[in-house]
Design an enzyme around this catalytic site. Structure first.
Site, PDB file in Angstrom:
ATOM      1  N   HIS A 160       0.827  -1.222   0.000  1.00 45.43           N
ATOM      2  CA  HIS A 160       0.000   0.000   0.000  1.00 45.43           C
ATOM      3  C   HIS A 160       0.854   1.263   0.000  1.00 45.43           C
ATOM      4  O   HIS A 160       0.412   2.299   0.481  1.00 45.43           O
ATOM      5  CB  HIS A 160      -0.949   0.032   1.208  1.00 45.43           C
ATOM      6  CG  HIS A 160      -1.708  -1.249   1.415  1.00 45.43           C
ATOM      7  ND1 HIS A 160      -2.942  -1.490   0.851  1.00 45.43           N
ATOM      8  CD2 HIS A 160      -1.382  -2.372   2.098  1.00 45.43           C
ATOM      9  CE1 HIS A 160      -3.352  -2.703   1.197  1.00 45.43           C
ATOM     10  NE2 HIS A 160      -2.417  -3.264   1.945  1.00 45.43           N
ATOM     11  N   SER A 287      15.215  21.056 -15.985  1.00 45.30           N
ATOM     12  CA  SER A 287      14.015  21.843 -16.273  1.00 45.30           C
ATOM     13  C   SER A 287      14.431  23.115 -17.002  1.00 45.30           C
ATOM     14  O   SER A 287      15.462  23.701 -16.687  1.00 45.30           O
ATOM     15  CB  SER A 287      13.316  22.194 -14.958  1.00 45.30           C
ATOM     16  OG  SER A 287      12.481  23.334 -15.146  1.00 45.30           O
ATOM     17  N   LYS A 293      16.336  21.538 -10.841  1.00 48.95           N
ATOM     18  CA  LYS A 293      15.707  20.250 -11.129  1.00 48.95           C
ATOM     19  C   LYS A 293      16.629  19.265 -11.820  1.00 48.95           C
ATOM     20  O   LYS A 293      17.429  19.620 -12.684  1.00 48.95           O
ATOM     21  CB  LYS A 293      14.462  20.440 -12.009  1.00 48.95           C
ATOM     22  CG  LYS A 293      13.281  21.083 -11.310  1.00 48.95           C
ATOM     23  CD  LYS A 293      12.754  20.296 -10.112  1.00 48.95           C
ATOM     24  CE  LYS A 293      11.980  19.066 -10.506  1.00 48.95           C
ATOM     25  NZ  LYS A 293      10.710  19.371 -11.150  1.00 48.95           N
ATOM     26  N   GLU A 300      10.421   7.961 -16.355  1.00 50.89           N
ATOM     27  CA  GLU A 300       9.061   8.422 -16.657  1.00 50.89           C
ATOM     28  C   GLU A 300       8.664   8.039 -18.081  1.00 50.89           C
ATOM     29  O   GLU A 300       7.529   7.631 -18.343  1.00 50.89           O
ATOM     30  CB  GLU A 300       8.966   9.940 -16.480  1.00 50.89           C
ATOM     31  CG  GLU A 300       9.105  10.362 -15.021  1.00 50.89           C
ATOM     32  CD  GLU A 300       9.320  11.858 -14.886  1.00 50.89           C
ATOM     33  OE1 GLU A 300       8.492  12.622 -15.396  1.00 50.89           O
ATOM     34  OE2 GLU A 300      10.328  12.267 -14.282  1.00 50.89           O
TER      35      GLU A 300
END
Ligand code: ARG
Length: 468
Positions: A160, A287, A293, A300
């Site tokens: 979970h 970024s 970043k 991804e």
């Protein structure tokens, strides 16, 4: 709007050629050109068979063979470009061949593009599966080496997405290996199932000519372990069947699911909230706005690409559903999703291997996370069970201790022993020894568990399997 140029291959019964729009709509050469090496291989085997049964002369066979080699060389050098007026790879090659040798006109006896494309694709699948298997093995090798280096790093295992029980990082990585190991089995199974030759099925009902199907099968390497030729058993099924396409896309899609789950683990571990790992500059990006970043874009994108792999599988399912036997032109749409799944999966496997090779583990962060004594609450229940307490009572007792610790604002392992003994009389002075992580892992040495010996055995088994 009809085109005056009649189709050279099948134009006999037509007065006009196809409309320019129809040519653009109906062509598959823009995506099946990559089948050229397989198509040439199939045609050479077919010509050899035609000569073997005496339907063409040895001279014609040799002229066809040399012509096909020359056509393939022209394709590879770029001297021969695909022409949409010839629809597909089969007709482009036949036309180019016939320009090189008049014997080319004899080649298409006793075959159809329907059994030809089915055969080309089986050769493609054999090849593609071999290449994917190689990439999967490379990825598995990278995972196993990473596991070997991280046998003594412990992290929380999650259910979970809540901290559950401690495991070694190696055990978690080896769980990934299991996933890709099954993918390897599946892809090898697809290759095995591809190993049957449909050539000789003709358009749908074979041929009246005395062809030797086993000869062609042998020429193309469609043989079993005993070297016996494998040919399809029903000509109608052979040209209508697209199961392999679905099976291949399914194996790719499921591998994509695994890639996406592994990627998600990596994305979480790399976040500031977890901090267990860092990825190399080589597989991360920045970024355009936020200077600080460093994003795990490779992972991804892997998560994203898995959507395409599933979409391709769905396309194939939908394409085949409700189609009457046998060949229908709809089936030309079977190739783009298959090729896309192959290309996508190949690069995905490389990218994950590269990303993992550049992954550094942060043992301090892992140690801090796994130090949470609540991770061993179940072990504490086991402590009571080993002393004769029924599990359900033990579960309640530990639940009470967890509540007590929370109320008092102390870690579970720092509760006063007297208070602990009051909750259940089976607790002894050594109760807190349960919170020693090394001890906890050393008790998990049955098959498949995260104990040190088990991990070593898993690593050894993988090394052996990957060597074979
Ligand atoms: N380009 C076609 C395909 O991939 C080859 C088979 C064509 N057969 C036919 N009867 N038109 O499906």
């Amino acid at each position: 709007m009809a085109n005056e140029k009649k189709q050279a291959t099948w134009g006999g019964r037509f007065k006009d050629g196809p409309a320019e729009l129809m040519l653009r709509f109906g062509e598959s050469i823009s995506f099946d050109w990559r089948l050229a090496p397989y198509d040439v291989q199939v045609s050479k085997a077919h010509a050899a068979m035609l000569a073997h049964i005496g339907l063409i002369s040895a001279e014609d066979r040799d002229a066809i063979r040399a012509g096909l080699d020359a056509v393939l060389a022209d394709i590879e050098s770029g001297a021969l470009l695909p022409d949409i007026a010839c629809e597909d790879v089969h007709m482009n090659i036949e036309q180019a061949l016939t320009k090189k040798t008049p014997a080319g006109a004899r080649l298409h006896a006793a075959r159809s593009r329907n059994d030809q494309v089915a055969t080309d694709m089986r050769l493609f699948f054999r090849d593609a599966c071999g290449q994917i298997a190689g990439r999967l093995k490379a990825l598995l090798g990278a995972i196993v080496e990473l596991a070997d280096k991280n046998r003594d790093v412990f992290i929380p295992g999650y259910t979970h997405l809540q901290r559950a029980q401690p495991v070694s990082l190696a055990h978690h990585l080896l769980a990934w290996a299991q996933m890709f190991g099954r993918d390897l089995e599946r892809i090898e199974e697809v290759a095995r199932r591809a190993n049957i030759c449909p050539l000789g099925s003709g358009a749908l009902a074979g041929s009246t000519l005395p062809i030797d199907r086993e000869f062609v099968a042998r020429e193309l390497g469609f043989v079993n372990a005993a070297g016996e030729p494998q040919v399809t058993a029903n000509s109608m099924d052979a040209v209508a069947d697209r199961d392999l396409f679905v099976e291949f896309a399914s194996a790719c899609a499921l591998c994509g699911v695994h890639l996406s789950r592994v990627s998600e683990d990596g994305i979480l571990w790399n976040s500031a909230e977890f901090g267990y790992v860092r990825f190399s500059d080589a597989f991360t990006t920045g970024s355009s706005l936020m200077p600080q970043k460093k994003n795990p874009d490779a992972l991804e994108l892997l998560r994203g690409k898995s959507a395409r792999l599933q979409g391709n599988l769905q396309t194939l399912f939908t394409l085949c559903k409700g189609l009457p036997l046998t060949y229908n032109r709809d089936l030309q749409e079977d190739k783009p999703p298959v090729f896309d799944s192959f290309d996508t999966l190949m690069i995905c496997l490389d990218v994950l291997a590269g990303t993992l090779e550049g992954m550094t583990v942060r043992p301090d962060k892992c140690a801090a996370a796994v130090a949470d004594p609540l991770l061993l609450a179940t072990d504490l229940a086991d402590y009571l069970v080993a002393r004769g307490v029924p599990f359900r009572d033990a579960h309640h007792a530990i639940g009470a201790l967890v509540g007590m610790a929370e109320e008092q604002g102390v870690p579970l392992d720092k509760l006063p022993t007297e208070a602990v003994k009051q909750v259940n009389a089976a607790f002894e002075d050594d109760w807190a020894s349960v919170f020693d992580l090394k001890r906890a892992l050393s008790l998990r040495e049955r098959p498949g568990m995260p104990g040190h010996e088990q991990t070593a055995a898993q690593i050894a088994a993988w090394r052996q399997r990957l060597q074979a």
